[in-house]
Design a protein around this motif. Structure first.
Motif, PDB file in Angstrom:
ATOM      1  N   ALA A  89       0.808  -1.226   0.000  1.00 52.91           N
ATOM      2  CA  ALA A  89       0.000   0.000   0.000  1.00 52.91           C
ATOM      3  C   ALA A  89       0.834   1.266   0.000  1.00 52.91           C
ATOM      4  CB  ALA A  89      -0.941   0.003   1.207  1.00 52.91           C
ATOM      5  N   THR A  90       2.090   1.200   0.459  1.00 54.22           N
ATOM      6  CA  THR A  90       2.924   2.409   0.474  1.00 54.22           C
ATOM      7  C   THR A  90       3.343   2.828  -0.939  1.00 54.22           C
ATOM      8  OG1 THR A  90       5.021   1.194   0.698  1.00 54.22           O
ATOM      9  CG2 THR A  90       3.850   1.782   2.737  1.00 54.22           C
ATOM     10  N   LEU A  91       3.261   1.903  -1.905  1.00 56.54           N
ATOM     11  CA  LEU A  91       3.633   2.179  -3.303  1.00 56.54           C
ATOM     12  C   LEU A  91       5.076   2.632  -3.435  1.00 56.54           C
ATOM     13  CD1 LEU A  91       0.408   4.089  -4.489  1.00 56.54           C
ATOM     14  CD2 LEU A  91       0.806   1.621  -4.349  1.00 56.54           C
ATOM     15  N   THR A  92       5.945   2.177  -2.541  1.00 53.87           N
ATOM     16  CA  THR A  92       7.369   2.510  -2.585  1.00 53.87           C
ATOM     17  C   THR A  92       8.181   1.260  -2.872  1.00 53.87           C
ATOM     18  OG1 THR A  92       7.658   2.116  -0.211  1.00 53.87           O
ATOM     19  CG2 THR A  92       7.030   4.353  -0.892  1.00 53.87           C
ATOM     20  N   ASP A  93       9.419   1.474  -3.341  1.00 53.98           N
ATOM     21  CA  ASP A  93      10.275   0.320  -3.601  1.00 53.98           C
ATOM     22  C   ASP A  93      10.612  -0.423  -2.310  1.00 53.98           C
ATOM     23  OD1 ASP A  93      11.714   2.645  -2.905  1.00 53.98           O
ATOM     24  OD2 ASP A  93      13.570   1.819  -3.687  1.00 53.98           O
ATOM     25  N   ILE A  94      10.807   0.313  -1.203  1.00 58.66           N
ATOM     26  CA  ILE A  94      11.089  -0.348   0.082  1.00 58.66           C
ATOM     27  C   ILE A  94       9.892  -1.190   0.503  1.00 58.66           C
ATOM     28  CG2 ILE A  94      11.584   0.023   2.527  1.00 58.66           C
ATOM     29  CD1 ILE A  94      12.983   2.612   1.781  1.00 58.66           C
ATOM     30  N   GLY A  95       8.704  -0.638   0.365  1.00 58.59           N
ATOM     31  CA  GLY A  95       7.503  -1.362   0.757  1.00 58.59           C
ATOM     32  C   GLY A  95       7.275  -2.611  -0.080  1.00 58.59           C
ATOM     33  N   ILE A  96       7.481  -2.508  -1.400  1.00 59.80           N
ATOM     34  CA  ILE A  96       7.283  -3.667  -2.272  1.00 59.80           C
ATOM     35  C   ILE A  96       8.345  -4.717  -1.995  1.00 59.80           C
ATOM     36  CG2 ILE A  96       7.230  -4.444  -4.673  1.00 59.80           C
ATOM     37  CD1 ILE A  96       6.099  -1.632  -5.366  1.00 59.80           C
ATOM     38  N   ASN A  97       9.591  -4.275  -1.772  1.00 58.85           N
ATOM     39  CA  ASN A  97      10.647  -5.211  -1.372  1.00 58.85           C
ATOM     40  C   ASN A  97      10.255  -5.956  -0.110  1.00 58.85           C
ATOM     41  OD1 ASN A  97      12.708  -5.130  -3.287  1.00 58.85           O
ATOM     42  ND2 ASN A  97      13.597  -3.265  -2.438  1.00 58.85           N
ATOM     43  N   ALA A  98       9.789  -5.209   0.890  1.00 64.04           N
ATOM     44  CA  ALA A  98       9.390  -5.818   2.159  1.00 64.04           C
ATOM     45  C   ALA A  98       8.240  -6.786   1.957  1.00 64.04           C
ATOM     46  CB  ALA A  98       8.992  -4.728   3.160  1.00 64.04           C
ATOM     47  N   ALA A  99       7.301  -6.425   1.066  1.00 64.38           N
ATOM     48  CA  ALA A  99       6.149  -7.292   0.816  1.00 64.38           C
ATOM     49  C   ALA A  99       6.583  -8.625   0.232  1.00 64.38           C
ATOM     50  CB  ALA A  99       5.168  -6.589  -0.126  1.00 64.38           C
ATOM     51  N   VAL A 100       7.479  -8.587  -0.762  1.00 55.51           N
ATOM     52  CA  VAL A 100       7.924  -9.836  -1.383  1.00 55.51           C
ATOM     53  C   VAL A 100       8.722 -10.669  -0.380  1.00 55.51           C
ATOM     54  CG1 VAL A 100       9.249 -10.855  -3.266  1.00 55.51           C
ATOM     55  CG2 VAL A 100       7.911  -8.790  -3.670  1.00 55.51           C
ATOM     56  N   PHE A 101       9.593 -10.001   0.387  1.00 59.59           N
ATOM     57  CA  PHE A 101      10.342 -10.734   1.409  1.00 59.59           C
ATOM     58  C   PHE A 101       9.363 -11.330   2.423  1.00 59.59           C
ATOM     59  CE2 PHE A 101      13.155 -11.953   4.686  1.00 59.59           C
ATOM     60  CZ  PHE A 101      14.447 -11.940   4.188  1.00 59.59           C
ATOM     61  N   GLY A 102       8.358 -10.547   2.803  1.00 62.03           N
ATOM     62  CA  GLY A 102       7.367 -11.036   3.754  1.00 62.03           C
ATOM     63  C   GLY A 102       6.610 -12.242   3.224  1.00 62.03           C
ATOM     64  N   MET A 103       6.319 -12.262   1.914  1.00 61.34           N
ATOM     65  CA  MET A 103       5.656 -13.422   1.329  1.00 61.34           C
ATOM     66  C   MET A 103       6.497 -14.685   1.504  1.00 61.34           C
ATOM     67  SD  MET A 103       4.292 -12.031  -2.349  1.00 61.34           S
ATOM     68  CE  MET A 103       4.133 -10.271  -2.615  1.00 61.34           C
ATOM     69  N   VAL A 104       7.782 -14.567   1.166  1.00 62.32           N
ATOM     70  CA  VAL A 104       8.673 -15.730   1.253  1.00 62.32           C
ATOM     71  C   VAL A 104       8.857 -16.146   2.713  1.00 62.32           C
ATOM     72  CG1 VAL A 104      10.982 -16.605   0.759  1.00 62.32           C
ATOM     73  CG2 VAL A 104       9.841 -15.090  -0.887  1.00 62.32           C
ATOM     74  N   ALA A 105       9.114 -15.167   3.581  1.00 61.27           N
ATOM     75  CA  ALA A 105       9.338 -15.474   4.996  1.00 61.27           C
ATOM     76  C   ALA A 105       8.108 -16.109   5.621  1.00 61.27           C
ATOM     77  CB  ALA A 105       9.730 -14.203   5.751  1.00 61.27           C
ATOM     78  N   HIS A 106       6.932 -15.557   5.331  1.00 59.10           N
ATOM     79  CA  HIS A 106       5.705 -16.127   5.876  1.00 59.10           C
ATOM     80  C   HIS A 106       5.498 -17.551   5.371  1.00 59.10           C
ATOM     81  CE1 HIS A 106       1.327 -16.989   5.795  1.00 59.10           C
ATOM     82  NE2 HIS A 106       1.358 -16.444   6.986  1.00 59.10           N
ATOM     83  N   GLY A 107       5.796 -17.786   4.101  1.00 61.48           N
ATOM     84  CA  GLY A 107       5.653 -19.131   3.563  1.00 61.48           C
ATOM     85  C   GLY A 107       6.535 -20.133   4.278  1.00 61.48           C
TER      86      GLY A 107
END
Length: 523
Positions: A339-357
């Motif tokens: 939702a932040t629409l920033t590169d840091i936020g999208i990076n964190a989102a993808v990392f969060g997807m992998v980590a959560h998995g």
């Protein structure tokens, strides 16, 4: 440029080798269980071997561009093509999917749930693998939709046949929620095809197209903000239900609680990521002004989900249901980053997807093994796991610490950057609003520590309950070690070397954030 040689076949093999294994298994009699298991393991490992090749052949200096591209005609009548490609966004999620399936096959070697039938159970698992792998590499909207939907029926049957007492209710609820979201999603895909001919023409297409490469280049093209926001709403519902976001989350705790162990693992580790991946791959780059219009609402629902999921965990008495509610909270951090629409936020989102998995998949594995030994998941009846099965107790400790975001373990890098990214949101977004979200999300991490430490303390500390006196609780067996060791290693590895994921994803994240900023600033 299309790939040549083996590279031209690599993604097709990665996607369809599990399905080929499923077809071979259909010809093997049900009674030959060992052969069926060997075929399932062989097919999933063959797909993983292709994934390992992709890891080594991938050009990490050009991670923002599609590689191993295959572009063939498919359904000419509706302009749908067989287009696949791999970039820095797809790679970590594709590898995650490829790793989880063979681990689930290994775990199931002696854990085929009631009513048995290893043949059907493993075939469904392989079909799920093909659907998940295909979703992460598809570059045509119709092809993406087909793969996105392929996973629906296998998981429906996995929950409905091999699940718990309320399996029929849980499987039907899962099916109807997801199908409703998919209906809105396909309407949005058709809208993208028809309503922006000028935009796709500028990007190189003669008419409407489902080619995701062209739609990304068009970035909404000639569409006004209100039209983008309307189409984005359909995508938001389709992907948001799959995530699932609050308030569309109600199917998730029931599905997780009733699903067999590997069903819960696959659902948590990969299937939920199809929704968040859809946001980053399709919704944000295709409709940047629509994304900016909806971002404050996505952020609001994300932080509500973080707090609601955490409070829901504190109210649970069942170990598996607690882990299920934790997914609502953790996916809230992923959606906040998006939702932040920033590169840091999208990076964190993808990392969060992998980590959560990795982490939540491990927790569901543990819950399944605990239930097999104790025949219950009531937290009040557990206790003393560190004494009765110490290795399992310590694995639970590591997994719980990773899930609460302890620095040095993978979960930290999914949550902390997502919270940090809300301090300076993207162009056109209110700093005050997102900094408020940041504070609320930070409070959510405290609740996460509370419910996870509470779970660990009550299930692992102290003495075993009197009802288990005289019972021998088996510790981790060889199949569990084989299935769990890669996940434990990944939790620690990505915790200490987060650049292994951030370095791959960053080019794509920067490109998406810049295109959104340019579209919003120019509107």
């Amino acid at each position: 440029m299309d790939a040549t040689g083996f590279d031209a076949w690599a993604l097709t093999l990665a996607v369809f080798l599990p399905a080929v294994g499923a077809l071979v298994m259909m010809a093997v009699p049900r009674a030959r269980e060992l052969e069926l298991k060997m075929i399932a393991l062989g097919a999933s490992l063959a797909s993983l071997a292709v994934g390992v090749y992709l890891l080594f052949a991938f050009d990490y200096g050009n991670a923002g561009s599609l590689q191993f591209v295959v572009d063939k005609g498919w359904i000419n009548a509706i302009d749908a093509d067989y287009i696949m490609g791999l970039d820095g966004l797809s790679l970590p999620l594709l590898i995650l999917s490829m790793v989880i399936i063979p681990l689930c096959v290994i775990y199931s070697w002696e854990h085929i749930p009631e009513p048995g039938n290893a043949k059907a159970f493993l075939i469904l698992m392989l079909i799920l693998a093909s659907g998940m792998n295909g979703t992460f590499v598809a570059q045509d909207l119709i092809l993406f939709f087909v793969f996105f939907e392929v996973v629906l029926l296998p998981m429906y049957f996995m929950i409905g046949v091999w699940g718990g007492e309320n399996r029929r209710y849980a499987s039907l609820k899962f099916f109807l929620f997801t199908l409703f979201g998919s209906a809105l999603m396909i309407v949005s895909f058709v809208a993208l095809y028809f309503v922006d001919p000028a935009g796709v023409a500028e990007a190189g297409a003669a008419s409407g197209t489902f080619d995701m490469r062209i739609l990304k280049e068009a970035a909404g093209g000639s569409l006004v903000e209100s039209t983008q926001a309307l189409i984005f709403a359909g995508l938001f519902m389709g992907f948001g239900i799959k995530v699932p976001m609050f308030p569309f989350h109600t199917w998730l705790p029931d599905a997780h609680t009733e699903a067999p162990t590997v069903g819960s693992v696959i659902l948590a580790a990969v299937l939920l990521k199809l929704g968040t991946y859809g946001f980053v791959r399709i919704a944000l780059p295709f409709l940047p002004e629509g994304a900016a219009a909806w971002a404050p609402w996505i952020g609001l629902l994300a932080v509500i989900g973080i707090i609601y999921g955490a409070l829901g965990c504190l109210a649970q008495t069942d170990m598996k249901r607690l882990i299920a509610f934790s997914s609502v909270a953790h996916m809230g951090f992923v959606m906040l980053g998006i939702a932040t629409l920033t590169d840091i936020g999208i990076n964190a989102a993808v990392f969060g997807m992998v980590a959560h998995g990795i982490i939540t998949g491990m927790l569901f594995f543990l819950a399944g093994s605990v239930k097999e030994r104790y025949h219950t998941l009531e937290i009040s009846r557990l206790g003393g796991l560190l004494k009765s099965a110490p290795r399992m107790g310590w694995i639970l400790a590591i997994s719980a610490m990773a899930s609460l975001g302890l620095p040095g373990l993978a979960g930290f890098w999914g949550e902390f950057p997502a919270i940090l990214s809300a301090y300076n949101p993207g162009a056109g977004l209110s700093e005050a609003t997102f900094r408020t979200y940041m504070v609320i999300a930070a409070v959510g991490t405290v609740f996460a520590a509370g419910y996870l430490l509470w779970l660990f303390q009550r299930s692992a500390f102290g003495e075993p309950k009197p009802e288990w006196e005289g019972h021998t609780i088996a510790d981790v067996n060889r199949y569990e070690w084989a299935a769990w060791t890669p996940l434990i290693i990944a939790m620690v590895l990505f915790g200490w070397v987060p650049g292994l994921i951030f370095g791959v994803v960053d080019d794509v994240s920067v490109g998406i954030a810049e295109s959104i900023s340019a579209a919003v600033s120019g509107s």
